[in-house]
Design a protein around this motif. Structure first.
Motif, PDB file in Angstrom:
ATOM      1  N   LEU A 145       0.834  -1.202   0.000  1.00 30.15           N
ATOM      2  CA  LEU A 145       0.000   0.000   0.000  1.00 30.15           C
ATOM      3  C   LEU A 145       0.866   1.249   0.000  1.00 30.15           C
ATOM      4  O   LEU A 145       1.895   1.305   0.673  1.00 30.15           O
ATOM      5  CB  LEU A 145      -0.923   0.022   1.228  1.00 30.15           C
ATOM      6  N   GLY A 146       0.423   2.255  -0.715  1.00 28.04           N
ATOM      7  CA  GLY A 146       1.103   3.531  -0.694  1.00 28.04           C
ATOM      8  C   GLY A 146       0.752   4.304   0.568  1.00 28.04           C
ATOM      9  O   GLY A 146      -0.244   4.000   1.239  1.00 28.04           O
ATOM     10  N   PRO A 147       1.528   5.321   0.916  1.00 37.71           N
ATOM     11  CA  PRO A 147       1.286   6.051   2.159  1.00 37.71           C
ATOM     12  C   PRO A 147      -0.080   6.729   2.223  1.00 37.71           C
ATOM     13  O   PRO A 147      -0.708   6.758   3.293  1.00 37.71           O
ATOM     14  CB  PRO A 147       2.422   7.080   2.198  1.00 37.71           C
ATOM     15  N   ARG A 148      -0.566   7.270   1.119  1.00 34.26           N
ATOM     16  CA  ARG A 148      -1.864   7.930   1.135  1.00 34.26           C
ATOM     17  C   ARG A 148      -3.004   6.925   1.307  1.00 34.26           C
ATOM     18  O   ARG A 148      -3.980   7.197   2.013  1.00 34.26           O
ATOM     19  CB  ARG A 148      -2.066   8.748  -0.149  1.00 34.26           C
ATOM     20  N   VAL A 149      -2.888   5.791   0.684  1.00 36.02           N
ATOM     21  CA  VAL A 149      -3.918   4.763   0.829  1.00 36.02           C
ATOM     22  C   VAL A 149      -3.919   4.222   2.256  1.00 36.02           C
ATOM     23  O   VAL A 149      -4.980   3.982   2.848  1.00 36.02           O
ATOM     24  CB  VAL A 149      -3.704   3.631  -0.193  1.00 36.02           C
ATOM     25  N   ARG A 150      -2.747   4.021   2.823  1.00 35.59           N
ATOM     26  CA  ARG A 150      -2.667   3.584   4.224  1.00 35.59           C
ATOM     27  C   ARG A 150      -3.364   4.586   5.145  1.00 35.59           C
ATOM     28  O   ARG A 150      -4.172   4.214   6.004  1.00 35.59           O
ATOM     29  CB  ARG A 150      -1.206   3.457   4.655  1.00 35.59           C
ATOM     30  N   ALA A 151      -3.031   5.852   4.960  1.00 34.01           N
ATOM     31  CA  ALA A 151      -3.609   6.893   5.809  1.00 34.01           C
ATOM     32  C   ALA A 151      -5.117   6.981   5.620  1.00 34.01           C
ATOM     33  O   ALA A 151      -5.871   7.150   6.590  1.00 34.01           O
ATOM     34  CB  ALA A 151      -2.952   8.239   5.505  1.00 34.01           C
ATOM     35  N   ALA A 152      -5.580   6.845   4.373  1.00 38.54           N
ATOM     36  CA  ALA A 152      -7.013   6.915   4.104  1.00 38.54           C
ATOM     37  C   ALA A 152      -7.756   5.759   4.771  1.00 38.54           C
ATOM     38  O   ALA A 152      -8.831   5.943   5.362  1.00 38.54           O
ATOM     39  CB  ALA A 152      -7.256   6.902   2.594  1.00 38.54           C
ATOM     40  N   SER A 153      -7.189   4.556   4.699  1.00 38.85           N
ATOM     41  CA  SER A 153      -7.824   3.390   5.310  1.00 38.85           C
ATOM     42  C   SER A 153      -7.914   3.544   6.823  1.00 38.85           C
ATOM     43  O   SER A 153      -8.963   3.286   7.429  1.00 38.85           O
ATOM     44  CB  SER A 153      -7.043   2.123   4.951  1.00 38.85           C
TER      45      SER A 153
END
Length: 313
Positions: free
Chosen positions: A84-92
């Motif tokens: 996972l990319g950092p933005r997707v991690r943060a969004a989840s």
């Protein structure tokens, strides 16, 4: 493999958090053991002096700590699952944490005076702000904030935020019997572990599967905290990996089911279909009699199922 790694992380984190939250000495004084039939409770199902205990549809005392344990596990596993990319991690993590936080607020401060969209909108029209209305607006706001992290056009961000919020609410509608909401999530998410969404769905599958036995044994329940977090995490997975037409279709389906729940009892529908009834009752401690109106996991709940006040609150 990334999805399986996420599932393993979610399962380990969920069991660790649940063990920590329910270890001896962490429950308030006077709280009875979970899984046993409790004494009289108020109509909302809250036992006096213990904000984290409820009486379920069978009158057994269950803890709501499954919800915080699951939500924290999904958030933690999402941050460490590979692929996972950092933005997707943060969004989840934001989607699940936001839904859990507002769900916990409704679990602990909610009342039974307003149920469903009509109940909360009617209360607003009378100048009263219910905890359910705060929860809906809060989950909607955190859903849009999570979607915004993906840096898509405004129309997509609004659509995605609505899908996250609608998914959170829809899963909450199924938390009316032991294990039902978790089974729905597992059935929806497990096949997609072979898709590009696997790293996002793995933590959901692992955490839900790890805590399902205690839910089925009627020792714990998800409550709004856990059910909203599960739904928001599933919604975010769809938002991050599905194309716009599919996201629109999923949003339409979630909204349609939510509106249908204002008039139709999901429990009655499930009971009328033998295959669904067997799947719904699989793994529970004892078979149950059909409860008039579809019942709820809270004492005093009546049909139709409240679209914002799920099984936990």
């Amino acid at each position: 493999m990334q999805g399986l790694a996420g599932a393993a992380l979610g399962a380990v984190a969920a069991k660790a958090a649940y063990t920590l939250l329910t270890r001896p000495g962490t429950e308030p004084a006077g709280a009875g053991p979970t899984g046993q039939r409790s004494g009289p409770v108020p109509s909302g199902g809250v036992r006096g002096g213990d904000r984290w205990l409820r009486s379920n549809f069978r009158g057994r005392s269950v803890t709501l700590q499954e919800g915080p344990a699951l939500a924290s596990a999904v958030c933690a596993a999402s941050l460490f699952t590979p692929g996972l990319g950092p933005r997707v991690r943060a969004a989840s993590a934001l989607a699940a944490a936001g839904a859990a936080a507002f769900g916990a607020y409704d679990d602990l401060a909610g009342t039974v005076r307003a149920r469903g969209l009509r109940g909360h909108l009617g209360a607003l029209a009378d100048g009263r702000v219910t905890t359910g209305a705060v929860k809906v607006l809060g989950i909607g706001a955190t859903g849009v904030a999570a979607a915004a992290l993906l840096r898509r056009p405004l129309v997509d961000t609004v659509l995605d935020g609505a899908l996250i919020a609608a998914s959170a609410n829809l899963v909450n509608l199924f938390d009316l019997r032991p294990g039902r909401a978790a089974k729905v999530c597992l059935i929806a998410a497990a096949p997609a572990l072979a898709s590009p969404a696997a790293p996002l769905l793995g933590p959901v599958v692992g955490a839900a599967a790890a805590l399902l036995p205690d839910d089925l044994a009627e020792r714990s329940m998800l409550g709004d905290t856990g059910a909203n977090a599960l739904g928001a995490a599933l919604g975010l997975a769809a938002v991050a990996r599905a194309p716009r037409p599919l996201r629109g279709a999923l949003l339409g389906g979630a909204v349609a089911l939510t509106l249908a729940s204002e008039r139709v009892s999901f429990s009655r529908c499930i009971d009328r279909v033998p295959a669904l009834r067997r799947l719904d009752q699989w793994g529970r401690t004892a078979p149950e009699a059909s409860v008039e109106g579809g019942g709820g996991r809270r004492v005093g709940r009546t049909a139709p199922e409240a679209s914002v006040e799920g099984g936990g609150g």
